[in-house]
Design an enzyme around this catalytic site. Structure first.
Site, mmCIF file in Angstrom:
data_model
loop_
_atom_site.group_PDB
_atom_site.id
_atom_site.type_symbol
_atom_site.label_atom_id
_atom_site.label_comp_id
_atom_site.label_asym_id
_atom_site.label_seq_id
_atom_site.Cartn_x
_atom_site.Cartn_y
_atom_site.Cartn_z
ATOM 1 N N THR A 146 30.920 -29.455 -4.341
ATOM 2 C CA THR A 146 30.406 -30.517 -3.464
ATOM 3 C C THR A 146 29.636 -31.487 -4.365
ATOM 4 O OG1 THR A 146 28.543 -29.083 -2.879
ATOM 5 C CG2 THR A 146 30.365 -29.208 -1.323
ATOM 6 N N LYS A 168 30.256 -22.146 -6.550
ATOM 7 C CA LYS A 168 29.799 -23.525 -6.342
ATOM 8 C C LYS A 168 28.403 -23.475 -5.740
ATOM 9 C CE LYS A 168 29.463 -25.837 -3.158
ATOM 10 N NZ LYS A 168 28.316 -26.163 -2.238
ATOM 11 N N THR A 179 25.408 -25.058 -0.010
ATOM 12 C CA THR A 179 25.714 -23.638 0.027
ATOM 13 C C THR A 179 26.057 -23.096 -1.342
ATOM 14 O OG1 THR A 179 26.526 -23.689 2.261
ATOM 15 C CG2 THR A 179 27.477 -22.032 0.850
ATOM 16 N N GLU A 259 20.988 -29.906 -8.328
ATOM 17 C CA GLU A 259 20.904 -31.333 -8.012
ATOM 18 C C GLU A 259 19.722 -32.032 -8.656
ATOM 19 O OE1 GLU A 259 20.796 -30.911 -3.887
ATOM 20 O OE2 GLU A 259 22.959 -31.010 -3.674
ATOM 21 N N ASN A 378 19.373 -35.999 -2.022
ATOM 22 C CA ASN A 378 19.172 -35.350 -0.740
ATOM 23 C C ASN A 378 18.684 -36.271 0.363
ATOM 24 O OD1 ASN A 378 20.003 -32.570 -1.184
ATOM 25 N ND2 ASN A 378 18.483 -32.682 -2.803
ATOM 26 N N SER A 383 24.482 -39.746 4.902
ATOM 27 C CA SER A 383 24.628 -41.104 5.437
ATOM 28 C C SER A 383 25.554 -41.945 4.560
ATOM 29 C CB SER A 383 23.272 -41.772 5.611
ATOM 30 O OG SER A 383 22.319 -41.260 4.730
#
Lengths: 383, 383
Positions: A146, A168, A179, A259, A378, A383
């Protein structure tokens, strides 16, 4: 190599149109046997995604023919229609394999609270099963990404057998966005009970000890499938050690790719009364936004680590705690220790060592710094 | 007005050179009586700063003549020498007041793990006591600011008495960077036991329900001093209500000024089995980095709230939970509800309402969004 390194497995990753950019987003891993022994561990979140509710039932049987995974949607908080979608996904894969849906595990990752686009997904599952091949491990690992910037794969050779894996995500059974999913394969010959015991033991000290942001997903799943294709019944001790290495390897890859992270932080607790205390203290520090921001700023602000330990109930005396940052003992016996100016935090890897002076148990939890990049990713995700 | 709104109190804030920019950094609040009844609540962190260890002993006596506060250093994790510094600060203020150090509370805020510059601090205490005056409430409130962009003050009139207060920080017994400190004064005539009971009841539903980043300080202190100068023995019910209003007012000012925040978020839990469950669920959501980032991005990502509730042990059925964002019920019975596009998150104030459908208890926890500004402030604080 990845999940197809061991004999008896085929895999593929295809693009079904679930990701807006047309990248691969549906993967399958098929076990062609002769054995189908398997086990899985799932998120402890009480809000479980539909595929988790489905797959828990499958895992109870101890036999898995295939795992179907999709990125681009978590299928969580989707109610009864979402559960029907997970079921339909398993049925579709089973039909393509001319097998039973009751032995097909389904994993999903992506945004919560949206239905999956089922026609595209089912078409993708059909093509993935058709394309599944011995050299498909990498494309499967690619399809489940992702926000992962790279595919995560690992493998190890044992005495007469192999263990492979893909994963992942950027966290653990307390992971970051979306996840943590992992599929681990082996051609060793194991019983379902062995798979279960070995997988639980290995995940406890690996995937469960990375914690990028303290958030626990609705979808986390780790599956172990044993094809028996090598004909080797392994030494349990050797297999346990290798499986733990594969899980540790994958877990460390997840945290390294978390991230927005610029630092990989090992929070090492030593001198604890129990291993549980060590994990509790390490996790508290690993979850402190203030500590993680300080490390991002390369600021040896050790007080933020000591302060977090103080919020836990672990055995320690505030006047006996010691803290080192990258080997410099900046806090000794709860007070000012060596000169904090000696601490070099400029590298990617940072180790904070916390000596509770309360016993001889130890544990390490891996985390990352809290950065502008994390906030950016995040705040703009759905959006 | 602030802490000098009630009769019987003098205050001052002076610059002692503890803040690098020469701003005010030492404050005193002096109670001239006739009564000295008082109570205090402190951080529950097991790692307590030296001034907290000192002031806990003072508070046990139920009488407080003065509170001395400094910004520019927390005096935490400073060992026995740090405790001696807190003691010396109290002695110095007591000498200037020709009174007992055993009735002087000391509060400090700033970086952990550094000694205070005592000559400057003691000089500042001396000058602050000399300058303390009936009109000094505002300068005292100004002196205790750290990253606070504005001074926080409040007051309320009761029947024949007044309650005043000042505060600093951006959180509470689980506050943000540095510390939550508050001094509340009244000229009502109360016993020490009344002060204690009333203060605990008021802080439980106010300061303890703001949570900017889940981090608990080593220094949090809330003091209530009653001078009795009005000669009024208040109705306990009226006083309790007004004290709660003053604490709520100050707490809301803290959260509105939290570091780097662009949104003030009310996490409202209704339909809980118990008030404790409501607070637990609300706090879990208030501490979720993923949820807070989503609100920063004005993204109605309600799944991140539901997912957090799932990590708690509160009574609820994942298939019965409802969630509204600014009044739009985007999640109904655990699944997709009204169109999330109807949610307007563009304003400063955001309310997330979580209906657990498990009872009739409710509670609200106040928090803020997680922003680049927060990361900036907290990665650069001590360096």
């Amino acid at each position: 190599m990845s999940v197809t390194a061991p004999n008896g497995f085929r895999a593929a990753g295809v693009s079904a149109g679930l990701k807006p950019d047309g990248a691969r987003d549906v993967a399958v891993v098929v076990n062609d046997g002769p054995s189908r022994a398997a086990a899985a561990v799932f998120t402890r979140n009480r809000v479980k995604a539909a595929p988790v509710l489905w797959s828990q039932q499958v895992a109870k049987g101890g036999r898995v023919r295939a795992v179907v995974l999709n990125a681009g949607g978590a299928n969580a908080c989707t109610g009864a229609p979402g559960f029907q979608d997970a079921h339909a996904t398993a049925e579709h894969a089973a039909a393509a394999l001319e097998d039973s849906a009751g032995e097909v595990i389904v994993c999903s990752t992506g945004i919560i609270g949206e239905r999956l686009p089922m026609p595209q997904l089912l078409d993708g599952v059909e093509r993935a099963v058709a394309e599944a091949a011995r050299d498909g491990g990498l494309s499967a690992a690619d399809a489940i990404r992702t926000t992962d910037t790279v595919a995560k794969i690992a493998f190890k050779r044992g005495t007469g057998y192999t263990i492979g894996g893909m994963a992942k995500g950027a966290g653990m059974l307390a992971p970051a966005l979306a996840t943590m999913l992992a599929v681990i394969t082996t051609d060793a010959d194991l019983t379902p009970a062995q798979c279960d015991g070995l997988l639980r033991a290995a995940t406890r000290v690996t995937f469960e000890r990375v914690d990028s942001d303290g958030c626990m997903s609705t979808n986390d799943t780790v599956v172990l499938m044993a094809s028996g294709a090598s004909g080797t019944v392994p030494s349990e001790a050797e297999f346990a050690a290798l499986l733990t290495e594969v899980c540790d390897d994958l877990a460390r890859q997840l945290i390294a790719d978390a991230e927005g992270a610029t630092k990989t932080i090992a929070v090492e607790v030593v001198g604890a009364a129990t291993e549980e205390d060590a994990v509790t203290a390490a996790r508290a520090v690993a979850r402190s936004n203030l500590f993680k921001c300080a490390i991002y700023g390369e600021d040896p602000n050790w007080g933020r680590a000591v302060s977090e330990v103080g919020t836990t109930s672990v055995a320690f005396d505030p006047a006996e705690i010691n803290v080192a940052l990258n080997g410099v003992w900046v806090c000794r016996r709860g007070a000012i220790g060596d000169d904090r100016a000696k601490v070099d935090l400029s590298g990617r890897d940072v180790t904070v060592t916390i000596d509770l002076s309360a016993g001889s148990a130890a544990a390490t939890v891996w985390t990352t710094d809290l950065t502008n990049g994390y906030v950016e990713e995040n705040s703009a995700y759905s959006s």
